[in-house]
Every structure is written in C-alpha cells, then in structure tokens.
Write an enzyme that holds these catalytic residues in place. Structure first.
Site, mmCIF file in Angstrom:
data_model
loop_
_atom_site.group_PDB
_atom_site.id
_atom_site.type_symbol
_atom_site.label_atom_id
_atom_site.label_comp_id
_atom_site.label_asym_id
_atom_site.label_seq_id
_atom_site.Cartn_x
_atom_site.Cartn_y
_atom_site.Cartn_z
ATOM 1 N N GLU A 40 -32.129 39.418 63.807
ATOM 2 C CA GLU A 40 -31.748 38.628 62.633
ATOM 3 C C GLU A 40 -30.433 39.156 62.065
ATOM 4 O O GLU A 40 -29.975 40.242 62.451
ATOM 5 C CB GLU A 40 -32.865 38.664 61.572
ATOM 6 C CG GLU A 40 -34.097 37.873 62.006
ATOM 7 C CD GLU A 40 -35.251 37.920 61.019
ATOM 8 O OE1 GLU A 40 -35.179 38.665 60.043
ATOM 9 O OE2 GLU A 40 -36.226 37.205 61.254
ATOM 10 N N HIS A 51 -31.666 31.880 50.842
ATOM 11 C CA HIS A 51 -31.708 31.797 52.311
ATOM 12 C C HIS A 51 -30.751 30.697 52.746
ATOM 13 O O HIS A 51 -30.741 29.615 52.157
ATOM 14 C CB HIS A 51 -33.135 31.490 52.783
ATOM 15 C CG HIS A 51 -33.347 31.825 54.230
ATOM 16 N ND1 HIS A 51 -32.774 31.094 55.246
ATOM 17 C CD2 HIS A 51 -34.037 32.822 54.825
ATOM 18 C CE1 HIS A 51 -33.126 31.628 56.408
ATOM 19 N NE2 HIS A 51 -33.886 32.692 56.178
ATOM 20 N N ARG A 74 -27.245 37.506 55.210
ATOM 21 C CA ARG A 74 -27.494 36.139 54.745
ATOM 22 C C ARG A 74 -26.790 35.780 53.439
ATOM 23 O O ARG A 74 -26.569 34.596 53.181
ATOM 24 C CB ARG A 74 -28.991 35.845 54.680
ATOM 25 C CG ARG A 74 -29.767 36.590 53.693
ATOM 26 C CD ARG A 74 -31.193 36.113 53.681
ATOM 27 N NE ARG A 74 -31.851 36.309 54.971
ATOM 28 C CZ ARG A 74 -33.158 36.489 55.099
ATOM 29 N NH1 ARG A 74 -33.920 36.526 54.021
ATOM 30 N NH2 ARG A 74 -33.714 36.623 56.261
ATOM 31 N N HIS A 85 -34.837 32.309 47.735
ATOM 32 C CA HIS A 85 -35.780 32.803 48.741
ATOM 33 C C HIS A 85 -36.485 34.097 48.347
ATOM 34 O O HIS A 85 -37.702 34.206 48.465
ATOM 35 C CB HIS A 85 -34.998 33.017 50.044
ATOM 36 C CG HIS A 85 -35.816 33.509 51.187
ATOM 37 N ND1 HIS A 85 -36.894 32.810 51.687
ATOM 38 C CD2 HIS A 85 -35.719 34.629 51.955
ATOM 39 C CE1 HIS A 85 -37.420 33.483 52.699
ATOM 40 N NE2 HIS A 85 -36.734 34.602 52.875
ATOM 41 N N ARG A 107 -31.042 42.259 50.256
ATOM 42 C CA ARG A 107 -32.056 42.698 51.228
ATOM 43 C C ARG A 107 -31.662 42.316 52.645
ATOM 44 O O ARG A 107 -31.264 41.188 52.915
ATOM 45 C CB ARG A 107 -33.397 42.043 50.894
ATOM 46 C CG ARG A 107 -34.484 42.348 51.889
ATOM 47 C CD ARG A 107 -35.746 41.584 51.548
ATOM 48 N NE ARG A 107 -35.541 40.168 51.652
ATOM 49 C CZ ARG A 107 -36.073 39.394 52.605
ATOM 50 N NH1 ARG A 107 -36.844 39.918 53.541
ATOM 51 N NH2 ARG A 107 -35.859 38.105 52.606
HETATM 52 P P1 FAD Z 1 -47.114 37.564 48.000
HETATM 53 O O1 FAD Z 1 -47.400 37.539 49.435
HETATM 54 O O2 FAD Z 1 -46.301 36.479 47.451
HETATM 55 O O3 FAD Z 1 -48.517 37.595 47.232
HETATM 56 C C1 FAD Z 1 -48.576 37.440 45.839
HETATM 57 C C2 FAD Z 1 -50.012 37.213 45.443
HETATM 58 O O4 FAD Z 1 -50.162 37.340 44.041
HETATM 59 C C3 FAD Z 1 -50.532 35.818 45.782
HETATM 60 O O5 FAD Z 1 -51.830 35.959 46.274
HETATM 61 C C4 FAD Z 1 -50.559 35.108 44.418
HETATM 62 O O6 FAD Z 1 -51.485 34.063 44.333
HETATM 63 C C5 FAD Z 1 -50.950 36.269 43.537
HETATM 64 N N1 FAD Z 1 -50.609 36.109 42.122
HETATM 65 C C6 FAD Z 1 -49.392 35.882 41.578
HETATM 66 N N2 FAD Z 1 -49.485 35.836 40.231
HETATM 67 C C7 FAD Z 1 -50.790 36.040 39.913
HETATM 68 C C8 FAD Z 1 -51.528 36.110 38.706
HETATM 69 N N3 FAD Z 1 -50.961 35.917 37.495
HETATM 70 N N4 FAD Z 1 -52.856 36.358 38.767
HETATM 71 C C9 FAD Z 1 -53.484 36.521 39.952
HETATM 72 N N5 FAD Z 1 -52.837 36.459 41.144
HETATM 73 C C10 FAD Z 1 -51.516 36.227 41.116
HETATM 74 N N6 FAD Z 1 -40.084 38.747 54.576
HETATM 75 C C11 FAD Z 1 -39.948 39.453 55.714
HETATM 76 O O7 FAD Z 1 -39.878 40.685 55.697
HETATM 77 N N7 FAD Z 1 -39.891 38.795 56.896
HETATM 78 C C12 FAD Z 1 -39.961 37.448 56.998
HETATM 79 O O8 FAD Z 1 -39.935 36.909 58.089
HETATM 80 C C13 FAD Z 1 -40.081 36.697 55.821
HETATM 81 N N8 FAD Z 1 -40.124 35.344 55.852
HETATM 82 C C14 FAD Z 1 -40.341 34.653 54.696
HETATM 83 C C15 FAD Z 1 -40.476 33.264 54.758
HETATM 84 C C16 FAD Z 1 -40.773 32.546 53.607
HETATM 85 C C17 FAD Z 1 -40.914 31.050 53.683
HETATM 86 C C18 FAD Z 1 -40.934 33.226 52.389
HETATM 87 C C19 FAD Z 1 -41.274 32.468 51.141
HETATM 88 C C20 FAD Z 1 -40.776 34.601 52.319
HETATM 89 C C21 FAD Z 1 -40.480 35.320 53.472
HETATM 90 N N9 FAD Z 1 -40.326 36.703 53.438
HETATM 91 C C22 FAD Z 1 -40.166 37.400 54.601
HETATM 92 C C23 FAD Z 1 -40.545 37.448 52.201
HETATM 93 C C24 FAD Z 1 -41.964 38.052 52.238
HETATM 94 O O9 FAD Z 1 -42.841 37.116 52.794
HETATM 95 C C25 FAD Z 1 -42.446 38.421 50.876
HETATM 96 O O10 FAD Z 1 -41.488 39.173 50.183
HETATM 97 C C26 FAD Z 1 -43.718 39.267 50.964
HETATM 98 O O11 FAD Z 1 -44.639 38.620 51.789
HETATM 99 C C27 FAD Z 1 -44.281 39.467 49.582
HETATM 100 O O12 FAD Z 1 -45.566 39.991 49.674
HETATM 101 P P2 FAD Z 1 -46.349 40.334 48.354
HETATM 102 O O13 FAD Z 1 -47.701 40.805 48.768
HETATM 103 O O14 FAD Z 1 -45.533 41.188 47.495
HETATM 104 O O15 FAD Z 1 -46.466 38.936 47.567
HETATM 105 C C1 SIN Z 2 -36.613 34.333 58.064
HETATM 106 O O1 SIN Z 2 -37.459 34.199 58.941
HETATM 107 O O2 SIN Z 2 -35.452 33.923 58.119
HETATM 108 C C2 SIN Z 2 -37.010 35.039 56.834
HETATM 109 C C3 SIN Z 2 -36.808 36.464 57.051
HETATM 110 C C4 SIN Z 2 -36.809 37.178 55.751
HETATM 111 O O3 SIN Z 2 -36.829 36.573 54.684
HETATM 112 O O4 SIN Z 2 -36.760 38.403 55.827
#
Ligand code: FAD
Ligand code: SIN
Length: 528
Positions: free
Chosen positions: A112, A240, A286, A347, A382
């Site tokens: 990437e 993104h 990016r 993003h 990032r």
């Molecule tokens: P999340 O996975 O967002 O989980 C948050 C949780 O908190 C959810 O369950 C939500 O319901 C809960 N929540 C929120 N507020 C409350 C509340 N008030 N009360 C109770 N529950 C609540 N990163 C990478 O490293 N590689 C990738 O390939 C990549 N691709 C991505 C593609 C997309 C489309 C997106 C959107 C993001 C991507 N990212 C990627 C970023 C990465 O996915 C996220 O930064 C990471 O998964 C965040 O994980 P997390 O556990 O912190 O939060």
């Molecule tokens: C992607 O697959 O382009 C998302 C990767 C990332 O957000 O780190």
C-alpha cells in the site's frame, strides 16, 4: 444487565474484543456495544494489517515509513515499540483462528501507499470482517465475557458525578464505570467497573462523505473530553483518496491495495495525472494522493477521477478483490473492463484520547485503545494499514496494565442513578436529524482536505450555534441515541476546528491555504 464487572469494555471492534479476550482470565468482563456486535469500522477494513513478516523487509524500514508519513509528529519510541510487536499480534490473531490469505503456503503480503516493502497481512479484501468474526467467535466461547448489544455508553462515571470536590489536575480524576443506556428497554443503568476501556472507534460521521459506518460518531472521545481527559491531534483527519463515486454507494471504499496491485488514476480523458504531483505517483502516501485528486477535480471541474485496473490480470483481480469487484458490479461498474469512478472521503482520525505506551489515559482506571486513542504512532498522518496494528498492540498493552491496576481496586459505592427526567417530543426529534445534516455539511465544506482561516472561522460560528441549540434541547429532553450522538459529533467537531485553528502551518493531513508551509520546528501534539 448486572451492575458490577471487573472490566468494562465500551465497543466491540478489534480493539475492544481483543482486550476482552486478554483480560478475561483475570475477572468478569462486560462488553457493551451500541448496535449489533459486528457493526464497527473493524468489520469494514479491507486492505489489512501492516507488519514486518518476511522477505527483505526489516523493522527499521517499517519504522522509517511510519515516521515519514507522520510528518515529524510521530513519537519515535512508540513507533519502534508498535512495529516490533507487530509479528506477535499477527501470530496471536492466527492462534485465535484468523485465516489470512496465503500464497505457496506463506502469508500473502500486499503493498500500500507509503510502504517500502510488501507487508500487508490480509484476508483478500475483507480483512476486517475476518478479524471481527474470529474475535467474536472466540468471545462467544468465553464464560467470563458478557456481550450487551444495543447498549449505548452515555457518560463515564467520575468524581464529577459523586458530588466530590475535583482538583484541577486530571491525574486526580478516577473512572468508576459508565452510565449505559439500554436502547431496547429504554432504561439508563449504572455499570460499575474497576477498569474501563474506551474502544469506541473513530468519527467519520462528522463529515458528509465518509467510508465509516454510522456507528462512527466519536462517542468515546466526547465522553472522555467531558470527563476532562486529555484529547490530542484532532486536526489530523485522514481522507481516503478512492471511494466509489456512484449514487447510493455511500462512499464505498476502493482499497489502497488496488493501487498497490498497479491500479492507475486517470482523468476522464485517460491522462494518468498522479506523477505530475509526486514521483511515487499512485503509491504516494494517501494525504498526497487525496490532495492531488482534490486539486485536480477543482481545476478540471470534473466530478470524478477514475481508477483503472483493466490492465491487471482478471484472475488476480477476482482472487485479491472479490468484495470490491462484486460491490462495484452491483452498482453497474465491471472493474475488469470499466474504469472505477472515485473521489476522496473522510476515513480515519489520527487524533483522539491521549494514552501512554500502556493505553492509560490521563484519568485513573480509564484506558483507551484503537481509533479513539491518540498514542503517538501516527503523528500528523497514518501510514496505510497501521491502525489495525495499533489497535491490536495497544489493546494488548492496555489489557496487561488493566489486570495489574484492578488488583488494588474495589467498586465505587454511592453512585447516583441517572436523572432521566424530561420529555420526548416526536415533532422536535426531526430537528436532531436536521442539525446533524447541517453539521456534516459544514465540516465537509469548511474543515475538509483544504482549509483556510476564513473557512475555519465560519465553521466555528456555525458549529457554535448548533452546539447551543443541541445543548438546550438535551437539557429538556429524555436521552435518545440520535440526540446523544449528535451532541458527541458537535463536541468532536468543535475540538477538530479549534485544533485546526491553532495549527499555523500545513503538516501531514492538515493543509491550510493561509499557512501552506511546514514550520521548521514542529510543535508536538495539539492538546485540547
Ligand atoms: P471500531 O472497530 O470502529 O469499533 C468501535 C465499536 O464501538 C463499535 O462496536 C461501536 O458500535 C462501538 N461504540 C461506539 N460508540 C459507542 C457507545 N457510545 N456505546 C457503546 N458502543 C459504542 N485500518 C487498517 O489498519 N487497515 C485497513 O485495511 C483498514 N481499512 C479500513 C476500511 C474502512 C472502510 C474503514 C472504515 C476503516 C478501515 N481501517 C483500516 C481503519 C480501521 O478499520 C479502524 O481504525 C479500526 O478497525 C478501529 O478499530 P476500533 O476497535 O478502535 O473501533
Ligand atoms: C484500504 O484498504 O485502503 C484501507 C487501508 C487503511 O485504511 O489502512
């Protein structure tokens, strides 16, 4: 739900679930999550998780790539630590049962933007879903972990609720659990915990166009801010470069891994414009690709640029990007022969609740991991696929620290019930929706990829008005999820705007036409 746990986990994405699995041997765990348990940013991650696994890759190279992307604001000791712990969290995920893509028996490593080697561990283009399902399955088998879906965390319980004098030092504030709204029974419960983890993810919903699902409203950051935890670097919102630009596609992400496989960005006449902006062309970090597209669209007046993968082997496309291929096809785009219309969208949030290297916030008993946290890894920008890595590493460290922390703790007594008086006026509920739309439009127009003093001041005034209206409404209304989310979004917008106003330079993801250059000596983090 019962009212006492050793560990309270707010959020069921990668950070919350993996923390829960690690602490569960040491006590009772409640995971509360505001919708179905799988609904999270994690579940939608496509590209993968960056880690030094094989070949010519070295820790030093991953460290260097991360620091270059972070534009002078990464904390080098944190980058070093996270990168070196990468292989062990990949192994842990494999041990929990994750099935990542392989080639000739070895993990298949993708490429990437901004990475000097192939190092993205992935499960085709649905890496997040694989991780989320693996963790949920392991959790469902664990007797000490209780998952409460449709439970919304309203506020952290601290001294502020106990009617005790609070000193001015945030280190003197303790967290004792949270007020939790059970949206099915319509009741607010007091949930006490010895250690509480914020794992509530990011806040893409603050912008009109975002790759994030609707849960991403920054609730944890807003709650922590109200509880007087330190919050930092909120001006660094990552856009993104490539999301599908067709009506109804909801900014569906076209993974950076597609450019990693050789996808070319073209204008509508076929001109490959990226090398006019950066020698690394499509594989520049990016922020550069997103700003270049933004600039190209503004200059040309076009509504889209196009990602061309028609020259890539069709078998390879279907093995590496089945989900993207299928989703594009459902919107009438056959990526094997059509160029994909793409535009940037909000993003990922690089800032968040400040933590130390063990996931501790500035409030005792309150930990944070994942996208809601500001750990020092990303700095001003990032590197792709470093966030799943960060979420896994910091949830592990926060888990170890929480286990040690609770040994000396008991549950707080005398916590008052939530005062849930007020009216619910259905006619006024529509105003919440209008205010949210207005906020998203303001943030998109004035606090987007390119900023200026004038735009930020305008955004500040508009947001302040929305803040006043919403607070007034909140004071006389019973809680509801849309109202609380709106309130949290406005709080986050306010912090983003103030942080952006205070940075008088362009650095990483923050670009201002009034201060187009980077000042020589980087001011470290923007603390609000
Ligand atoms: P999340 O996975 O967002 O989980 C948050 C949780 O908190 C959810 O369950 C939500 O319901 C809960 N929540 C929120 N507020 C409350 C509340 N008030 N009360 C109770 N529950 C609540 N990163 C990478 O490293 N590689 C990738 O390939 C990549 N691709 C991505 C593609 C997309 C489309 C997106 C959107 C993001 C991507 N990212 C990627 C970023 C990465 O996915 C996220 O930064 C990471 O998964 C965040 O994980 P997390 O556990 O912190 O939060
Ligand atoms: C992607 O697959 O382009 C998302 C990767 C990332 O957000 O780190």
């Amino acid at each position: 739900m019962p009212d006492k746990y050793d560990f309270l986990v707010i959020g069921s994405g990668g950070a919350g679930l993996s923390y829960a699995l690690r602490v569960a041997r040491h006590g009772s765990v409640a995971i509360i999550t505001k919708k179905d348990s799988a609904e999270s940013n994690t579940n939608y991650a496509q590209g993968g998780l960056a880690s030094v696994i094989a070949g010519e890759d070295r820790f030093e190279d991953h460290i260097n790539d991360t620091i270059i992307a972070g534009a002078g604001l990464c904390h080098p000791e944190i980058v070093d630590m996270v990168v070196r712990e990468g292989p062990s969290v990949v192994r842990e995920l494999l041990d929990w049962g994750a099935k990542f893509s392989t080639r000739e028996g070895e993990l298949d490593l993708g490429r990437e933007g901004g990475h000097s080697h192939n190092r993205i561990v992935h499960a085709a283009d649905r890496t997040g879903k694989e991780i989320e399902q693996t963790l949920l399955t392991a959790i469902s088998r664990h007797p000490n972990i209780h998952v409460f879906e449709h439970h919304f965390a309203l506020e952290l319980i601290t001294e502020h609720h106990l009617d005790r004098e609070v000193t001015r030092h945030d280190q003197d504030i303790n967290c004792y659990g949270a007020y939790v709204f059970d949206t099915r029974s319509d009741k607010v419960e007091v949930v006490l915990a010895k250690a509480t983890l914020i794992a509530t993810g990011g806040l893409g919903e603050v912008y009109l166009h975002s790759t994030n699902p609707s849960i991403a409203t920054g609730d944890g950051i807003a709650m922590a801010y109200r509880a007087k935890a330190r919050v930092a670097n909120m001006e660094f919102m990552q856009f993104h470069p490539t999301t599908l630009n067709v009506p109804e596609a909801n900014s569906f992400l076209i993974s950076e891994a597609v450019r990693g496989k050789g996808g070319i960005l073209r204008d509508r006449n076929g001109y490959a414009f990226m090398s006019d902006y950066d020698d690394r062309a499509e594989l520049a970090p990016r922020d550069i690709v997103a700003r270049s597209i933004d600039d190209y669209l503004k200059k040309s007046g076009d509504e889209s640029v196009y990602l061309d993968v028609t020259h890539i082997d069709k078998g390879e496309l279907s093995v590496s990007f089945p989900h993207i291929m299928e989703t594009c096809r459902s919107f009438g785009v056959d990526i094997r022969k059509d160029w994909i219309p793409v535009v940037p969208a909000a993003h990922y949030l690089c800032g968040g609740v400040v933590t130390d290297r063990d996931g501790r916030t500035t409030i005792q008993g309150l930990f944070c991991a994942g996208e809601a946290a500001c750990t020092g890894l990303h700095g001003a920008n990032r590197l792709a696929s470093n966030s799943l890595l960060e979420a896994m590493v910091f949830s592990k460290r926060a888990a170890d620290e929480s286990v040690a922390y609770i040994r000396e703790r008991s549950w707080m007594s005398g916590v008052p019930e939530w005062d849930d008086s007020g009216t619910v006026n259905a006619e006024e509920a529509i105003l919440i929706h209008h205010n949210k739309q207005e906020l998203q439009q303001v943030m998109w127009n004035y606090v987007g990829i390119v900023r200026s003093n004038l735009r930020l001041e305008r955004a500040f005034r508009r947001t302040h008005m929305l803040f006043e209206e919403t607070e007034e409404f909140y004071q006389r209304t019973r809680v509801s999820v849309p109202l609380c989310e709106l309130r949290n979004l406005i709080t986050n917008a306010y912090i983003i705007i103030r942080s952006a106003m205070s940075r008088k330079e362009s650095r990483g993801l923050h670009f201002s036409t009034d201060y187009p250059d980077q000042v020589e000596e980087a001011r470290r983090d923007t603390i609000i």
